[in-house]
Write a protein that holds these residues in place. Structure first.
Motif, PDB file in Angstrom:
ATOM      1  N   GLU A   7       0.831  -1.204   0.000  1.00 42.57           N
ATOM      2  CA  GLU A   7       0.000   0.000   0.000  1.00 42.57           C
ATOM      3  C   GLU A   7       0.866   1.256   0.000  1.00 42.57           C
ATOM      4  O   GLU A   7       0.552   2.236  -0.680  1.00 42.57           O
ATOM      5  CB  GLU A   7      -0.915  -0.006   1.230  1.00 42.57           C
ATOM      6  CG  GLU A   7      -2.004  -1.076   1.172  1.00 42.57           C
ATOM      7  CD  GLU A   7      -2.776  -1.190   2.472  1.00 42.57           C
ATOM      8  OE1 GLU A   7      -2.330  -0.564   3.472  1.00 42.57           O
ATOM      9  OE2 GLU A   7      -3.806  -1.881   2.494  1.00 42.57           O
ATOM     10  N   ALA A   8       1.968   1.220   0.763  1.00 41.23           N
ATOM     11  CA  ALA A   8       2.874   2.375   0.816  1.00 41.23           C
ATOM     12  C   ALA A   8       3.531   2.622  -0.537  1.00 41.23           C
ATOM     13  O   ALA A   8       3.631   3.759  -0.997  1.00 41.23           O
ATOM     14  CB  ALA A   8       3.938   2.161   1.894  1.00 41.23           C
ATOM     15  N   VAL A   9       3.972   1.547  -1.186  1.00 41.06           N
ATOM     16  CA  VAL A   9       4.591   1.667  -2.511  1.00 41.06           C
ATOM     17  C   VAL A   9       3.586   2.221  -3.510  1.00 41.06           C
ATOM     18  O   VAL A   9       3.906   3.104  -4.316  1.00 41.06           O
ATOM     19  CB  VAL A   9       5.127   0.298  -2.984  1.00 41.06           C
ATOM     20  CG1 VAL A   9       5.561   0.373  -4.446  1.00 41.06           C
ATOM     21  CG2 VAL A   9       6.301  -0.138  -2.120  1.00 41.06           C
ATOM     22  N   ALA A  10       2.356   1.709  -3.459  1.00 43.38           N
ATOM     23  CA  ALA A  10       1.322   2.172  -4.395  1.00 43.38           C
ATOM     24  C   ALA A  10       1.015   3.647  -4.176  1.00 43.38           C
ATOM     25  O   ALA A  10       0.808   4.402  -5.138  1.00 43.38           O
ATOM     26  CB  ALA A  10       0.056   1.338  -4.210  1.00 43.38           C
ATOM     27  N   ARG A  11       1.021   4.083  -2.912  1.00 46.27           N
ATOM     28  CA  ARG A  11       0.739   5.485  -2.598  1.00 46.27           C
ATOM     29  C   ARG A  11       1.822   6.386  -3.161  1.00 46.27           C
ATOM     30  O   ARG A  11       1.548   7.426  -3.773  1.00 46.27           O
ATOM     31  CB  ARG A  11       0.623   5.664  -1.083  1.00 46.27           C
ATOM     32  CG  ARG A  11       0.115   7.047  -0.674  1.00 46.27           C
ATOM     33  CD  ARG A  11       0.101   7.204   0.849  1.00 46.27           C
ATOM     34  NE  ARG A  11      -0.570   6.082   1.488  1.00 46.27           N
ATOM     35  CZ  ARG A  11      -0.001   5.293   2.377  1.00 46.27           C
ATOM     36  NH1 ARG A  11       1.265   5.494   2.744  1.00 46.27           N
ATOM     37  NH2 ARG A  11      -0.668   4.309   2.930  1.00 46.27           N
ATOM     38  N   VAL A  12       3.089   6.000  -2.953  1.00 42.89           N
ATOM     39  CA  VAL A  12       4.202   6.795  -3.479  1.00 42.89           C
ATOM     40  C   VAL A  12       4.149   6.837  -5.005  1.00 42.89           C
ATOM     41  O   VAL A  12       4.283   7.898  -5.615  1.00 42.89           O
ATOM     42  CB  VAL A  12       5.555   6.217  -3.012  1.00 42.89           C
ATOM     43  CG1 VAL A  12       6.714   6.890  -3.747  1.00 42.89           C
ATOM     44  CG2 VAL A  12       5.720   6.395  -1.504  1.00 42.89           C
ATOM     45  N   ALA A  13       3.944   5.682  -5.624  1.00 36.93           N
ATOM     46  CA  ALA A  13       3.900   5.611  -7.089  1.00 36.93           C
ATOM     47  C   ALA A  13       2.781   6.474  -7.647  1.00 36.93           C
ATOM     48  O   ALA A  13       2.964   7.170  -8.656  1.00 36.93           O
ATOM     49  CB  ALA A  13       3.724   4.158  -7.521  1.00 36.93           C
ATOM     50  N   ARG A  14       1.618   6.444  -6.996  1.00 39.28           N
ATOM     51  CA  ARG A  14       0.482   7.234  -7.479  1.00 39.28           C
ATOM     52  C   ARG A  14       0.777   8.723  -7.402  1.00 39.28           C
ATOM     53  O   ARG A  14       0.497   9.477  -8.338  1.00 39.28           O
ATOM     54  CB  ARG A  14      -0.765   6.908  -6.657  1.00 39.28           C
ATOM     55  CG  ARG A  14      -2.022   7.636  -7.132  1.00 39.28           C
ATOM     56  CD  ARG A  14      -3.253   7.223  -6.339  1.00 39.28           C
ATOM     57  NE  ARG A  14      -3.141   7.590  -4.938  1.00 39.28           N
ATOM     58  CZ  ARG A  14      -3.064   6.725  -3.947  1.00 39.28           C
ATOM     59  NH1 ARG A  14      -3.055   5.431  -4.194  1.00 39.28           N
ATOM     60  NH2 ARG A  14      -2.986   7.142  -2.694  1.00 39.28           N
ATOM     61  N   LYS A  15       1.380   9.149  -6.280  1.00 41.84           N
ATOM     62  CA  LYS A  15       1.652  10.570  -6.111  1.00 41.84           C
ATOM     63  C   LYS A  15       2.720  11.066  -7.083  1.00 41.84           C
ATOM     64  O   LYS A  15       2.615  12.162  -7.639  1.00 41.84           O
ATOM     65  CB  LYS A  15       2.071  10.849  -4.661  1.00 41.84           C
ATOM     66  CG  LYS A  15       0.926  10.670  -3.661  1.00 41.84           C
ATOM     67  CD  LYS A  15       1.345  11.079  -2.261  1.00 41.84           C
ATOM     68  CE  LYS A  15       0.172  11.030  -1.306  1.00 41.84           C
ATOM     69  NZ  LYS A  15       0.505  11.542   0.038  1.00 41.84           N
ATOM     70  N   VAL A  16       3.758  10.261  -7.282  1.00 41.66           N
ATOM     71  CA  VAL A  16       4.802  10.633  -8.242  1.00 41.66           C
ATOM     72  C   VAL A  16       4.215  10.682  -9.647  1.00 41.66           C
ATOM     73  O   VAL A  16       4.471  11.624 -10.419  1.00 41.66           O
ATOM     74  CB  VAL A  16       5.975   9.635  -8.186  1.00 41.66           C
ATOM     75  CG1 VAL A  16       6.951   9.889  -9.332  1.00 41.66           C
ATOM     76  CG2 VAL A  16       6.701   9.743  -6.846  1.00 41.66           C
ATOM     77  N   ALA A  30       4.167  13.067   2.038  1.00 37.37           N
ATOM     78  CA  ALA A  30       3.986  13.025   3.486  1.00 37.37           C
ATOM     79  C   ALA A  30       3.252  11.749   3.877  1.00 37.37           C
ATOM     80  O   ALA A  30       2.442  11.213   3.111  1.00 37.37           O
ATOM     81  CB  ALA A  30       3.188  14.245   3.949  1.00 37.37           C
ATOM     82  N   ASN A  31       3.561  11.246   5.067  1.00 38.74           N
ATOM     83  CA  ASN A  31       2.862  10.072   5.622  1.00 38.74           C
ATOM     84  C   ASN A  31       2.960   8.841   4.728  1.00 38.74           C
ATOM     85  O   ASN A  31       1.989   8.098   4.571  1.00 38.74           O
ATOM     86  CB  ASN A  31       1.394  10.409   5.878  1.00 38.74           C
ATOM     87  CG  ASN A  31       1.215  11.583   6.820  1.00 38.74           C
ATOM     88  OD1 ASN A  31       1.547  11.498   7.994  1.00 38.74           O
ATOM     89  ND2 ASN A  31       0.726  12.694   6.290  1.00 38.74           N
ATOM     90  N   CYS A  32       4.118   8.626   4.140  1.00 31.85           N
ATOM     91  CA  CYS A  32       4.312   7.470   3.250  1.00 31.85           C
ATOM     92  C   CYS A  32       5.220   6.404   3.871  1.00 31.85           C
ATOM     93  O   CYS A  32       5.614   5.459   3.193  1.00 31.85           O
ATOM     94  CB  CYS A  32       4.889   7.928   1.908  1.00 31.85           C
ATOM     95  SG  CYS A  32       3.687   8.751   0.847  1.00 31.85           S
ATOM     96  N   LEU A 194       1.353   1.607 -11.291  1.00 35.74           N
ATOM     97  CA  LEU A 194       1.679   0.245 -10.860  1.00 35.74           C
ATOM     98  C   LEU A 194       3.078  -0.136 -11.320  1.00 35.74           C
ATOM     99  O   LEU A 194       3.853  -0.744 -10.583  1.00 35.74           O
ATOM    100  CB  LEU A 194       0.646  -0.733 -11.406  1.00 35.74           C
ATOM    101  CG  LEU A 194      -0.726  -0.728 -10.713  1.00 35.74           C
ATOM    102  CD1 LEU A 194      -1.690  -1.633 -11.465  1.00 35.74           C
ATOM    103  CD2 LEU A 194      -0.594  -1.177  -9.265  1.00 35.74           C
ATOM    104  N   ALA A 195       3.402   0.227 -12.570  1.00 31.32           N
ATOM    105  CA  ALA A 195       4.734  -0.082 -13.099  1.00 31.32           C
ATOM    106  C   ALA A 195       5.811   0.645 -12.308  1.00 31.32           C
ATOM    107  O   ALA A 195       6.873   0.096 -12.000  1.00 31.32           O
ATOM    108  CB  ALA A 195       4.811   0.311 -14.587  1.00 31.32           C
ATOM    109  N   LEU A 196       5.525   1.908 -11.934  1.00 28.27           N
ATOM    110  CA  LEU A 196       6.473   2.673 -11.142  1.00 28.27           C
ATOM    111  C   LEU A 196       6.645   2.037  -9.767  1.00 28.27           C
ATOM    112  O   LEU A 196       7.746   1.957  -9.232  1.00 28.27           O
ATOM    113  CB  LEU A 196       5.997   4.116 -10.995  1.00 28.27           C
ATOM    114  CG  LEU A 196       6.847   5.037 -10.107  1.00 28.27           C
ATOM    115  CD1 LEU A 196       8.279   5.088 -10.594  1.00 28.27           C
ATOM    116  CD2 LEU A 196       6.247   6.427 -10.064  1.00 28.27           C
ATOM    117  N   GLY A 197       5.535   1.554  -9.191  1.00 29.47           N
ATOM    118  CA  GLY A 197       5.599   0.899  -7.894  1.00 29.47           C
ATOM    119  C   GLY A 197       6.502  -0.315  -7.927  1.00 29.47           C
ATOM    120  O   GLY A 197       7.308  -0.540  -7.027  1.00 29.47           O
TER     121      GLY A 197
END
Length: 208
Positions: A7-16, A30-32, A194-197
């Motif tokens: 979930e943390a990886v997906a959150r970072v990937a989505r924001k980037v 923040a909060n990742c 998803l690919a970025l994650g």
């Protein structure tokens, strides 16, 4: 554990991914639960780094900030590093020629970060809730516009060669209170995110 990491990886990937696709001037991580700044982000954002003016890495588990981060995002105006485990800043911070505000509250600094004294554009430094004790927290070095005081938040006023300082809550006009990030809206994770994650995982990104 693996689910939380995913979930943390997906959150970072989505924001980037959102920052790159929308070409916005800010990156909010923040909060990742980041323990280090993901190396994969440098490649993912290589086409937009010059346009990034604001970054928030608040409320993570960062113990250090690398020189690569500073030199990559060289156009920063605002940097929020509150709520981490930082105790020093890299000397390369002096190259941030446009930096106006930096939030270092709730970290582990024991003394004023000396590299900030060379950043002439700075207007606000927040050092609330650090481990600075028994010494002046807003100290004058080679930067006369900053005024000696016992406060942990310092702001240079535009009309005088001294700064307004406060160690507690104050009105927003004094810039002593950190801004609150808006609540994130639920979003679908795109194929690119998803690919970025997956790429971040391969790069060995560590999450708490």
């Amino acid at each position: 554990m693996q689910k939380r990491m995913g979930e943390a990886v997906a959150r970072v990937a989505r924001k980037v991914n959102d920052t790159v696709e929308n070409k916005t001037d800010s990156l909010d991580l923040a909060n990742c639960k980041l323990m280090t700044f993901p190396v994969g982000i440098y490649k993912a954002m290589r086409t937009v780094t010059e346009g990034i003016h604001r970054i928030s890495l608040a409320n993570n588990e960062l113990k250090s900030l690398t020189s690569r981060f500073v030199t990559t995002f060289s156009q920063l105006r605002e940097l929020n590093l509150s709520g981490n485990y930082l105790h020093r800043l890299p000397e390369e911070v002096t190259s941030l020629l446009h930096l106006r505000a930096i939030n270092l509250s709730r970290n582990r600094f024991r003394r004023f970060p000396e590299p900030l004294a060379a950043v002439a554009t700075l207007e606000t430094i927040d050092l609330e809730e650090n481990e600075i004790a028994g010494e002046k927290r807003c100290r004058q070095r080679s930067w006369p516009p900053w005024h000696r005081c016992g406060a942990s938040t310092c702001r240079r006023t535009p009309s005088a060669p001294t700064c307004a300082c406060s160690s507690g809550p104050s009105s927003p006009s004094t810039c002593c209170c950190p801004r609150r990030s808006p609540s994130p809206k639920p979003e679908r994770v795109s194929g690119r995110a998803l690919a970025l994650g997956r790429s971040l995982l391969r790069c060995g990104v560590r999450f708490g």
